[in-house]
Design a protein around this motif. Structure first.
Motif, short mmCIF file in Angstrom:
data_model
loop_
_atom_site.label_atom_id
_atom_site.label_comp_id
_atom_site.label_asym_id
_atom_site.label_seq_id
_atom_site.Cartn_x
_atom_site.Cartn_y
_atom_site.Cartn_z
N ILE A 42 0.84 -1.21 0.00
CA ILE A 42 0.00 0.00 0.00
C ILE A 42 0.87 1.25 0.00
CG2 ILE A 42 -1.70 1.30 1.35
CD1 ILE A 42 -2.75 -1.41 2.34
N VAL A 43 0.45 2.23 -0.75
CA VAL A 43 1.16 3.51 -0.84
C VAL A 43 0.86 4.33 0.42
CG1 VAL A 43 1.45 5.64 -2.17
CG2 VAL A 43 1.00 3.48 -3.36
N GLN A 44 1.91 4.82 1.07
CA GLN A 44 1.77 5.72 2.23
C GLN A 44 0.73 5.18 3.22
OE1 GLN A 44 2.03 10.09 0.48
NE2 GLN A 44 0.66 8.86 -0.76
N HIS A 45 0.95 3.96 3.66
CA HIS A 45 -0.09 3.26 4.42
C HIS A 45 -0.52 4.03 5.67
CE1 HIS A 45 -2.38 0.24 6.44
NE2 HIS A 45 -1.46 0.04 7.38
N PHE A 46 0.40 4.28 6.61
CA PHE A 46 0.01 4.93 7.86
C PHE A 46 -0.46 6.36 7.63
CE2 PHE A 46 2.55 1.44 9.61
CZ PHE A 46 1.73 1.03 10.65
N ALA A 47 0.13 7.04 6.67
CA ALA A 47 -0.29 8.42 6.39
C ALA A 47 -1.67 8.48 5.75
CB ALA A 47 0.73 9.09 5.47
N SER A 48 -2.13 7.37 5.16
CA SER A 48 -3.40 7.38 4.41
C SER A 48 -4.58 6.89 5.21
CB SER A 48 -3.25 6.49 3.16
OG SER A 48 -2.20 6.93 2.33
N CYS A 91 -6.73 -3.54 12.52
CA CYS A 91 -8.19 -3.34 12.56
C CYS A 91 -8.69 -2.73 11.25
CB CYS A 91 -8.56 -2.43 13.73
SG CYS A 91 -8.14 -3.08 15.37
N TYR A 92 -7.93 -1.77 10.73
CA TYR A 92 -8.34 -1.06 9.52
C TYR A 92 -8.39 -1.99 8.30
CZ TYR A 92 -8.68 3.11 6.49
OH TYR A 92 -9.10 4.07 5.62
N LEU A 93 -7.42 -2.90 8.20
CA LEU A 93 -7.34 -3.79 7.05
C LEU A 93 -8.04 -5.13 7.25
CD1 LEU A 93 -3.69 -3.12 5.82
CD2 LEU A 93 -5.82 -2.52 4.66
N ASP A 150 -8.97 -8.20 4.59
CA ASP A 150 -8.63 -9.62 4.76
C ASP A 150 -9.87 -10.49 4.52
OD1 ASP A 150 -6.08 -8.80 5.45
OD2 ASP A 150 -6.43 -8.97 7.61
N LEU A 151 -11.01 -10.07 5.06
CA LEU A 151 -12.25 -10.81 4.86
C LEU A 151 -12.63 -10.84 3.38
CD1 LEU A 151 -14.37 -9.48 7.87
CD2 LEU A 151 -13.27 -11.72 7.67
N PHE A 152 -12.44 -9.72 2.70
CA PHE A 152 -12.77 -9.64 1.27
C PHE A 152 -11.93 -10.64 0.47
CE2 PHE A 152 -11.30 -7.91 -2.80
CZ PHE A 152 -12.51 -7.88 -3.50
N VAL A 153 -10.62 -10.68 0.73
CA VAL A 153 -9.75 -11.56 -0.04
C VAL A 153 -10.10 -13.02 0.19
CG1 VAL A 153 -7.37 -12.35 -0.33
CG2 VAL A 153 -7.85 -9.90 -0.14
N THR A 154 -10.28 -13.39 1.44
CA THR A 154 -10.48 -14.81 1.75
C THR A 154 -11.90 -15.28 1.46
OG1 THR A 154 -10.92 -14.22 4.06
CG2 THR A 154 -8.66 -14.84 3.47
N ARG A 155 -12.90 -14.40 1.61
CA ARG A 155 -14.30 -14.84 1.46
C ARG A 155 -14.90 -14.47 0.11
NH1 ARG A 155 -16.71 -13.66 7.60
NH2 ARG A 155 -15.10 -14.90 8.69
N GLU A 156 -14.73 -13.23 -0.30
CA GLU A 156 -15.34 -12.83 -1.57
C GLU A 156 -14.49 -13.28 -2.76
OE1 GLU A 156 -17.03 -8.92 -1.91
OE2 GLU A 156 -17.14 -8.70 0.27
N LEU A 157 -13.18 -13.10 -2.68
CA LEU A 157 -12.32 -13.60 -3.76
C LEU A 157 -12.14 -15.11 -3.67
CD1 LEU A 157 -9.38 -11.02 -4.09
CD2 LEU A 157 -11.50 -11.15 -5.38
N GLY A 158 -12.29 -15.65 -2.48
CA GLY A 158 -12.09 -17.08 -2.29
C GLY A 158 -10.63 -17.49 -2.34
N CYS A 159 -9.72 -16.55 -2.00
CA CYS A 159 -8.28 -16.82 -2.04
C CYS A 159 -7.79 -17.10 -0.62
CB CYS A 159 -7.53 -15.64 -2.65
SG CYS A 159 -5.74 -15.88 -2.72
N LEU A 208 -9.76 -1.75 -1.97
CA LEU A 208 -8.92 -0.85 -1.18
C LEU A 208 -9.34 0.60 -1.36
CD1 LEU A 208 -5.42 -2.51 -1.70
CD2 LEU A 208 -6.64 -2.29 0.47
N ALA A 209 -9.86 0.94 -2.53
CA ALA A 209 -10.34 2.31 -2.74
C ALA A 209 -11.46 2.67 -1.78
CB ALA A 209 -10.80 2.48 -4.19
N GLN A 210 -12.25 1.67 -1.37
CA GLN A 210 -13.30 1.92 -0.39
C GLN A 210 -12.72 2.28 0.98
OE1 GLN A 210 -16.23 -1.25 -0.33
NE2 GLN A 210 -15.96 -1.62 -2.52
N LEU A 211 -11.48 1.89 1.20
CA LEU A 211 -10.76 2.25 2.43
C LEU A 211 -9.86 3.46 2.22
CD1 LEU A 211 -9.70 -1.34 3.59
CD2 LEU A 211 -11.55 0.06 4.53
#
Length: 369
Positions: free
Chosen positions: A119-125, A195-197, A201-210, A241-244
């Motif tokens: 992620i670009v500039q994670h803590f700053a973003s 907590c923020y991400l 994590d739920l999206f990747v494992t459940r919606e993407l199924g990865c 990620l854009a939603q975050l």
């Protein structure tokens, strides 16, 4: 008391810790009173920069605030830990850097391709409104919520000079004024990052199924057996990620065969072995040389120098580095009368090192990449 012990661990010799420990009971009781009466206010940060592995602005909170951060995390972590997925490895008991490296190598042995993103500039973003909503869905105690908001507000825009504004769909001009940023250096920042991400994590494992997915702070890897699947994962991850209000380094996020090696947390991980990145080796050589010279002139104790050496060895032993360790530590071999020349060193030691080099002679096991 537990929070003070945690905050002072490894820092008992610093001036800030010593000042707080003067009349310790009175200070802890006063801090408790301020928290119970909603009179606690965070102090100002002390800022400095580090340059390894890259230039970062570190914001150190006053020691009094660090005690509060530990107390708050002690209260919150049990509620969130049981929600976090096992795919997240940073700042969690029983996980950590080497656990993440082990897991990546396990997955590299099972899949043909990997997609690494960061992620670009994670803590700053990190957006305060989004983070607060996520925390308050779990935390219901009003006094705790107010404390969270106060600590968040104290770090607003502390990384503003390192942040480049990113506009997302639906933004207006006021989006530039949104409170954002977590100070790098706060214990709460590390915890809140997870907590923020967590929704991602739920999206990747459940919606993407990865399920073949690993995340360490803002670094993440997804595995699959074909590139087309990973390209689809990448596009959908960017949208989520854009939603975050986060973005990735898109140009560097490429699906590659695992046999080419995966750059991960200072190592280059292959299905069959691991190497240490060359940049990390050069940095360790400079740091240990500097520490050695400080010991020679009396600016640090031998115990401090030895602790630095042992810490580095303990880190790189998770890769194929037997020969590398000998080469890095060779300048620090001393006898009674000073440093030993190569021809003066113990023959058995030289033989052992030659044997190690012989074992590591295959190109992929040099220990450095």
């Amino acid at each position: 008391m537990l929070a003070w012990q945690q905050a002072s661990r490894g820092k008992r010799g610093t001036a800030a810790t010593a000042a707080f420990e003067h009349r310790l009971a009175d200070r802890l009781l006063g801090l408790r009173r301020d928290l119970m009466q909603d009179q606690y206010r965070p102090g100002g940060y002390t800022h400095f920069y580090i340059h390894e592995p890259k230039r970062r602005r570190i914001s150190a909170a006053p020691f009094r605030d660090r005690v509060v951060h530990h107390a708050l995390c002690n209260v919150l972590e049990p509620h969130f830990e049981r929600r976090f997925l096992p795919n997240s490895y940073a700042n969690r008991i029983g996980k950590g850097t080497h656990g993440a490296i082990d897991r990546v190598q396990q997955l590299a042995r099972r899949h043909r391709f990997a997609l690494r993103m960061d992620i670009v500039q994670h803590f700053a973003s990190i957006d305060h409104a989004i983070l607060s909503r996520g925390l308050e869905r779990v935390v219901k105690e009003t006094r705790v919520v107010d404390l969270i908001r106060g600590i968040l507000a104290s770090g607003d825009r502390v990384l503003e000079q390192d942040y480049r504004m990113v506009w997302f769909a639906g933004d207006d001009l006021l989006a530039a004024c949104r409170p954002r940023g977590l100070p790098i250096g706060n214990l709460t920042s590390q915890f809140w990052s997870n907590c923020y991400l967590h929704p991602f994590d739920l999206f990747v494992t459940r919606e993407l199924g990865c399920s073949a997915y690993v995340r360490y702070v803002d670094d993440m890897i997804l595995f699959a057996d074909d590139k087309a699947t990973l390209w689809d994962y990448k596009q959908r991850c960017v949208e989520r990620l854009a939603q975050l209000r986060l973005t990735i380094h898109a140009a560097e996020a490429q699906a590659q065969p695992v046999t080419a090696g995966i750059a991960w947390l200072g190592f280059l991980v292959f299905p069959t072995h691991r190497l240490v990145k060359g940049r990390k080796v050069r940095h360790a050589g400079r740091r240990l040389t500097s520490l050695f010279e400080e010991w020679r002139v009396g600016r640090c104790s031998f115990a401090q120098f030895d602790a630095g050496v042992q810490g580095w060895i303990n880190h790189v032993r998770y890769a194929d580095t037997w020969g590398l360790r000998g080469r890095i530590l060779e300048p620090f071999v001393w006898g009674r009368d000073g440093p030993l020349e190569k021809h003066d060193q113990c023959p058995s030691r030289k033989k052992s090192r030659r044997g190690a080099r012989h074992q590591d002679r295959r190109p992929q096991r040099d220990g450095v990449q």
